[in-house]
Motif scaffolding. Structure first.
Motif, PDB file in Angstrom:
ATOM      1  N   LEU A 191       3.595   7.600  -8.498  1.00  0.00           N
ATOM      2  CA  LEU A 191       4.084   8.342  -7.337  1.00  0.00           C
ATOM      3  C   LEU A 191       3.495   9.744  -7.249  1.00  0.00           C
ATOM      4  N   GLU A 192       3.410  10.446  -8.369  1.00  0.00           N
ATOM      5  CA  GLU A 192       2.887  11.816  -8.329  1.00  0.00           C
ATOM      6  C   GLU A 192       1.453  11.832  -7.788  1.00  0.00           C
ATOM      7  N   GLU A 193       0.637  10.909  -8.252  1.00  0.00           N
ATOM      8  CA  GLU A 193      -0.754  10.819  -7.785  1.00  0.00           C
ATOM      9  C   GLU A 193      -0.802  10.563  -6.279  1.00  0.00           C
ATOM     10  N   TRP A 194       0.033   9.647  -5.810  1.00  0.00           N
ATOM     11  CA  TRP A 194       0.041   9.323  -4.376  1.00  0.00           C
ATOM     12  C   TRP A 194       0.536  10.497  -3.540  1.00  0.00           C
ATOM     13  N   GLY A 196      -0.506  -9.372  -4.654  1.00  0.00           N
ATOM     14  CA  GLY A 196      -0.869  -8.078  -4.080  1.00  0.00           C
ATOM     15  C   GLY A 196       0.257  -7.076  -4.058  1.00  0.00           C
ATOM     16  N   CYS A 197       1.301  -7.312  -4.850  1.00  0.00           N
ATOM     17  CA  CYS A 197       2.461  -6.416  -4.880  1.00  0.00           C
ATOM     18  C   CYS A 197       2.323  -5.400  -6.012  1.00  0.00           C
ATOM     19  N   GLU A 198       2.816  -4.208  -5.778  1.00  0.00           N
ATOM     20  CA  GLU A 198       2.808  -3.147  -6.772  1.00  0.00           C
ATOM     21  C   GLU A 198       4.082  -3.226  -7.606  1.00  0.00           C
ATOM     22  N   VAL A 199       3.940  -3.463  -8.914  1.00  0.00           N
ATOM     23  CA  VAL A 199       5.104  -3.634  -9.781  1.00  0.00           C
ATOM     24  C   VAL A 199       5.435  -2.382 -10.592  1.00  0.00           C
ATOM     25  N   ASP A 207       0.845  -1.196   0.000  1.00  0.00           N
ATOM     26  CA  ASP A 207       0.000   0.000   0.000  1.00  0.00           C
ATOM     27  C   ASP A 207       0.882   1.249   0.000  1.00  0.00           C
ATOM     28  N   PHE A 208       1.308   1.655  -1.190  1.00  0.00           N
ATOM     29  CA  PHE A 208       2.151   2.839  -1.321  1.00  0.00           C
ATOM     30  C   PHE A 208       1.432   4.095  -0.854  1.00  0.00           C
ATOM     31  N   SER A 209       0.145   4.188  -1.131  1.00  0.00           N
ATOM     32  CA  SER A 209      -0.607   5.377  -0.757  1.00  0.00           C
ATOM     33  C   SER A 209      -0.559   5.592   0.748  1.00  0.00           C
TER      34      SER A 209
END
Length: 284
Positions: free
Chosen positions: A197-200, A188-191, A134-136
């Motif tokens: 990144l800009e959006e987050w 469930g990993c973000e590749v 969960d990068f966000s």
């Protein structure tokens, strides 16, 4: 990379023995540690020997997320002896002889942070693709714990390689990334965090956001001397057990491949990576 709009250093967020972790699908051994250090040198080549791009001046408190072997944190602490630098990771694999202003902690950066709010002048993270669920949420936590006016810098991939001339299409190298990333996404990993990144960062509330894109060639096929050197380092890190190590857990656990099948795919992908007529590029 973004800046937040306008006490003592704490320890780990929780007792990690009480946490349930989703499986970490990358290797954690000496060969992988060597690969991470090669990746560090590749990044220095990409950035023309810069450790970071943020316009920080005299940072006092800095944290390096998922520090790995700690090489970035150590280099940073050497350049900024006035700063207290934390490197945190799930594994305590860093060297014991380090500059006096750097401290390594075992911590899960995806858990709730218990550092003091507004405590860091600079938060740095690099190459978290396929390691963060969960990068966000992670970037929102960075917003809470960086000082107003402080900087947060993430450097990450769009993990899917491309070729401007179509030479990657239909190759074993393309199949390798298609198969492996499909397995990571199932887990469930973000590749492909780089392109999001800009959006987050905007969603977390950061302002003065800067996005820079760097082409990273794979191999020594480019005529451009800089890209050729970067490509040599990129190929070196991938061949340091990168193909097998990156694919083995994901494909055997989430696609029911056998070890022999994974090793065969890795072998033919590595062979394609050495071909000068396949012009693979990554976006960093």
């Amino acid at each position: 990379m973004g800046v937040r709009s306008c006490p003592s250093l704490p320890g780990p967020s929780k007792d990690l023995t009480d946490r349930y972790f989703l499986p970490y699908l990358l290797p954690n051994d000496e060969t992988e540690n060597d690969r991470l250090d090669v990746l560090h040198e590749m990044c220095l080549q990409v950035l023309h020997r810069k450790l970071y791009l943020g316009p920080i001046k005299s940072p006092q408190r800095v944290i390096n997320l998922a520090t790995g072997t700690g090489i970035w944190a150590i280099d940073f602490s050497d350049k900024h002896p006035q700063a207290e630098v934390i490197g945190c990771d799930l594994s305590l694999i860093q060297p014991t002889l380090v500059p006096p202003n750097v401290n390594f902690l075992v911590d899960d950066i995806e858990s709730e942070w218990t550092y003091e709010r507004d405590t860091f002048d600079f938060i740095h993270a690099r190459f978290l693709a396929v390691s963060i669920r969960d990068f966000s949420k992670l970037i929102k936590q960075c917003y809470l714990f960086v000082k107003p006016g402080g900087w947060v810098e993430f450097q990450d991939w769009d993990g899917h390689p491309v070729s401007e001339d179509g030479s990657l299409n239909g190759t074993a190298l393309q199949r390798y990334y298609d198969e492996v990333f499909d397995a990571f996404e199932t887990a469930g990993c973000e590749v492909r965090p780089g392109i999001k990144l800009e959006e987050w960062f905007r969603g977390a509330g950061f302002v003065n956001i800067h996005v820079e894109n760097f082409l990273v060639s794979y191999g020594v096929w480019p005529k451009n001397k800089h890209l050729k050197k970067v490509g040599a380092w990129c190929q070196s890190q991938a061949e340091a057990n990168g193909y097998e190590g990156f694919a083995l857990a994901a494909l055997t656990r989430y696609r029911n491949w056998t070890r022999k099948e994974v090793m065969l795919l890795a072998s033919v992908a590595r062979a394609d990576g050495r071909r000068h007529d396949i012009h693979s590029l990554f976006n960093l």
